[in-house]
Design a protein around this motif. Sequence first.
Motif, PDB file in Angstrom:
ATOM      1  N   ASP A 151       0.831  -1.204   0.000  1.00 54.47           N
ATOM      2  CA  ASP A 151       0.000   0.000   0.000  1.00 54.47           C
ATOM      3  C   ASP A 151       0.867   1.257   0.000  1.00 54.47           C
ATOM      4  O   ASP A 151       0.545   2.256  -0.661  1.00 54.47           O
ATOM      5  CB  ASP A 151      -0.925   0.011   1.217  1.00 54.47           C
ATOM      6  CG  ASP A 151      -2.202  -0.781   0.983  1.00 54.47           C
ATOM      7  OD1 ASP A 151      -2.222  -1.590   0.035  1.00 54.47           O
ATOM      8  OD2 ASP A 151      -3.166  -0.606   1.746  1.00 54.47           O
ATOM      9  N   ILE A 152       1.970   1.217   0.744  1.00 54.50           N
ATOM     10  CA  ILE A 152       2.917   2.337   0.753  1.00 54.50           C
ATOM     11  C   ILE A 152       3.596   2.451  -0.602  1.00 54.50           C
ATOM     12  O   ILE A 152       3.797   3.551  -1.132  1.00 54.50           O
ATOM     13  CB  ILE A 152       3.970   2.149   1.860  1.00 54.50           C
ATOM     14  CG1 ILE A 152       3.300   2.083   3.234  1.00 54.50           C
ATOM     15  CG2 ILE A 152       5.012   3.260   1.811  1.00 54.50           C
ATOM     16  CD1 ILE A 152       2.610   3.354   3.649  1.00 54.50           C
ATOM     17  N   GLU A 155       1.372   4.228  -3.151  1.00 49.86           N
ATOM     18  CA  GLU A 155       1.342   5.680  -2.960  1.00 49.86           C
ATOM     19  C   GLU A 155       2.617   6.324  -3.493  1.00 49.86           C
ATOM     20  O   GLU A 155       2.579   7.401  -4.103  1.00 49.86           O
ATOM     21  CB  GLU A 155       1.161   5.999  -1.477  1.00 49.86           C
ATOM     22  CG  GLU A 155      -0.195   5.576  -0.920  1.00 49.86           C
ATOM     23  CD  GLU A 155      -0.299   5.772   0.579  1.00 49.86           C
ATOM     24  OE1 GLU A 155       0.662   6.335   1.166  1.00 49.86           O
ATOM     25  OE2 GLU A 155      -1.317   5.374   1.168  1.00 49.86           O
ATOM     26  N   SER A 156       3.751   5.672  -3.270  1.00 47.97           N
ATOM     27  CA  SER A 156       5.020   6.214  -3.740  1.00 47.97           C
ATOM     28  C   SER A 156       5.108   6.192  -5.262  1.00 47.97           C
ATOM     29  O   SER A 156       5.578   7.150  -5.885  1.00 47.97           O
ATOM     30  CB  SER A 156       6.176   5.414  -3.126  1.00 47.97           C
ATOM     31  OG  SER A 156       7.426   5.930  -3.531  1.00 47.97           O
ATOM     32  N   ALA A 158       2.550   6.265  -7.309  1.00 52.23           N
ATOM     33  CA  ALA A 158       1.603   7.272  -7.793  1.00 52.23           C
ATOM     34  C   ALA A 158       2.194   8.676  -7.688  1.00 52.23           C
ATOM     35  O   ALA A 158       2.005   9.516  -8.583  1.00 52.23           O
ATOM     36  CB  ALA A 158       0.301   7.184  -7.006  1.00 52.23           C
ATOM     37  N   GLU A 159       2.911   8.940  -6.607  1.00 51.44           N
ATOM     38  CA  GLU A 159       3.554  10.245  -6.447  1.00 51.44           C
ATOM     39  C   GLU A 159       4.588  10.474  -7.551  1.00 51.44           C
ATOM     40  O   GLU A 159       4.676  11.564  -8.130  1.00 51.44           O
ATOM     41  CB  GLU A 159       4.220  10.322  -5.075  1.00 51.44           C
ATOM     42  CG  GLU A 159       4.928  11.645  -4.796  1.00 51.44           C
ATOM     43  CD  GLU A 159       5.641  11.647  -3.465  1.00 51.44           C
ATOM     44  OE1 GLU A 159       6.659  12.363  -3.339  1.00 51.44           O
ATOM     45  OE2 GLU A 159       5.199  10.933  -2.544  1.00 51.44           O
ATOM     46  N   ASP A 189      -5.886   0.076  -6.308  1.00 48.63           N
ATOM     47  CA  ASP A 189      -5.770   1.435  -5.787  1.00 48.63           C
ATOM     48  C   ASP A 189      -5.010   2.397  -6.690  1.00 48.63           C
ATOM     49  O   ASP A 189      -5.279   3.602  -6.681  1.00 48.63           O
ATOM     50  CB  ASP A 189      -5.083   1.412  -4.416  1.00 48.63           C
ATOM     51  CG  ASP A 189      -5.819   0.541  -3.413  1.00 48.63           C
ATOM     52  OD1 ASP A 189      -7.048   0.392  -3.554  1.00 48.63           O
ATOM     53  OD2 ASP A 189      -5.168   0.002  -2.499  1.00 48.63           O
ATOM     54  N   LEU A 190      -4.035   1.886  -7.444  1.00 44.49           N
ATOM     55  CA  LEU A 190      -3.183   2.777  -8.233  1.00 44.49           C
ATOM     56  C   LEU A 190      -3.957   3.572  -9.281  1.00 44.49           C
ATOM     57  O   LEU A 190      -3.730   4.788  -9.417  1.00 44.49           O
ATOM     58  CB  LEU A 190      -2.047   1.979  -8.880  1.00 44.49           C
ATOM     59  CG  LEU A 190      -1.030   2.783  -9.694  1.00 44.49           C
ATOM     60  CD1 LEU A 190      -0.400   3.896  -8.862  1.00 44.49           C
ATOM     61  CD2 LEU A 190       0.058   1.858 -10.255  1.00 44.49           C
ATOM     62  N   LEU A 193      -5.528   6.656  -7.738  1.00 42.35           N
ATOM     63  CA  LEU A 193      -4.543   7.644  -7.308  1.00 42.35           C
ATOM     64  C   LEU A 193      -3.987   8.422  -8.502  1.00 42.35           C
ATOM     65  O   LEU A 193      -3.674   9.615  -8.386  1.00 42.35           O
ATOM     66  CB  LEU A 193      -3.406   6.950  -6.558  1.00 42.35           C
ATOM     67  CG  LEU A 193      -3.775   6.328  -5.209  1.00 42.35           C
ATOM     68  CD1 LEU A 193      -2.611   5.512  -4.660  1.00 42.35           C
ATOM     69  CD2 LEU A 193      -4.183   7.407  -4.208  1.00 42.35           C
ATOM     70  N   GLN A 197      -4.814  12.805  -9.994  1.00 36.15           N
ATOM     71  CA  GLN A 197      -3.798  13.774 -10.416  1.00 36.15           C
ATOM     72  C   GLN A 197      -4.005  14.231 -11.864  1.00 36.15           C
ATOM     73  O   GLN A 197      -3.132  14.879 -12.438  1.00 36.15           O
ATOM     74  CB  GLN A 197      -2.404  13.166 -10.257  1.00 36.15           C
ATOM     75  CG  GLN A 197      -2.084  12.747  -8.831  1.00 36.15           C
ATOM     76  CD  GLN A 197      -0.718  12.094  -8.710  1.00 36.15           C
ATOM     77  OE1 GLN A 197       0.301  12.769  -8.567  1.00 36.15           O
ATOM     78  NE2 GLN A 197      -0.684  10.765  -8.783  1.00 36.15           N
TER      79      GLN A 197
END
Length: 409
Positions: A151-152, A155-156, A158-159, A189-190, A193, A197
């Motif tokens: 999950d982390i 998020e990374s 996606a950032e 989830d990706l 996210l 953006q």
Amino acid sequence: MIGAGASVGVAGCLGGTDGSGGGSGVQIGLIAFEPGSAPQGTAQEQAAQMAVDELNDDGGLLGEDIELQVANSQGDTTTAEDRYLEFVVEDGVDMTAGVFQTEIMIDLMDNIAQHEVVHISGGNTSPEISRFLAEDYDQYKYHFRPYGNADIWVESVAEFAGYMHEAQGWDTIGVLNEEFEWTQPFSNDLPGLLEEQGIDVPYNERYPGNTDNFTPLFDSLESEGVDAVLMSMAHTAGPAQIQWRDEERDFAIAGLISQINDPGAHEAFDGATEFAMSNTPGVHKAELSDQTTTFAQNYYDEYGVYPNDAFSYATYDGIKMWAEVVAQEETTDSETIVPALADHTYEGTRGTIEFNGEDSQFPHDAKFGEDRLRRVNFQWQVNDDGDGVQEVIYPEDLATSDYQEPEWF
């Protein structure tokens, strides 16, 4: 209590739960996938041995030398369970470490709970592991993961995609994932996210983990006009990278591609990794802490290769962190060590390690943030000597190079 590699040669009592360890001294059991041949298991074994050697050179632990025992899981749940039970029942080890594959880790969780011996994971990434602790903390509290979960990673990734959206015009992105438990967050989830953006995601597919022909998948991605594809894979990077380069596909490759996180991947894949990117807990050029480059160079001097992903960094940090807590508490007794380890702060090779608490979504996974652990995104580039190098391109404050566009674009 904060520690940073403090001396651990103090007196105390041994034994994972009751002081009745089967061997002499402090015993650590490592379960690794094909150590000596597979890069993941080899990295775990190398990192664990380096940690143990350094601890022994510094006086050992609790007045005793530390012995590392290594077992090959062979990628099989039954074999891994047998080896684990040999460690905790026959050998009486004081802690266990390792395990790369999520399916094996899930299978071992009940054994870890039953035998109440601390386990420090070093490679598996599924959030499902954390949910064991979230649903029944007292039963499963013996498991720790000093690098977080997928999950982390999502998020990374996606950032990073958002950064490339602004910097390189990645307006349309495809998502392509191996069919394994740990990749579920990338499929689920990706895409959302990315869309938050302003990125269009017209393609989100999963494929079998034994796939060796990526041409049809790449054809579909190109038909959608993607600027990049974000992939999560741990077993199929070889054919994917080679076919992407040989077919001169008109999209970038990034995501979390475990096999190209291996510092030996460029040579192993005959240079096909050039221009490919991946998300990782650390590479040797990323100064994530004041220990990163020293650890990486010492590792290279010992093994002739730089550390490989969480398999190296988290295994080394996890054993060192556990040893520091054992020295602090003067025992290996799990009922004492678990709460102390859960509250401990350790300055490791990738930054400050602290674990999420009992009431968090992911108990005993490492915390992430500016003052704790961070992820980096690197690109394989070729230097003036013709050697493949993992260059950090994001985050910008850790970057060692600019992004290089493939020459055939």
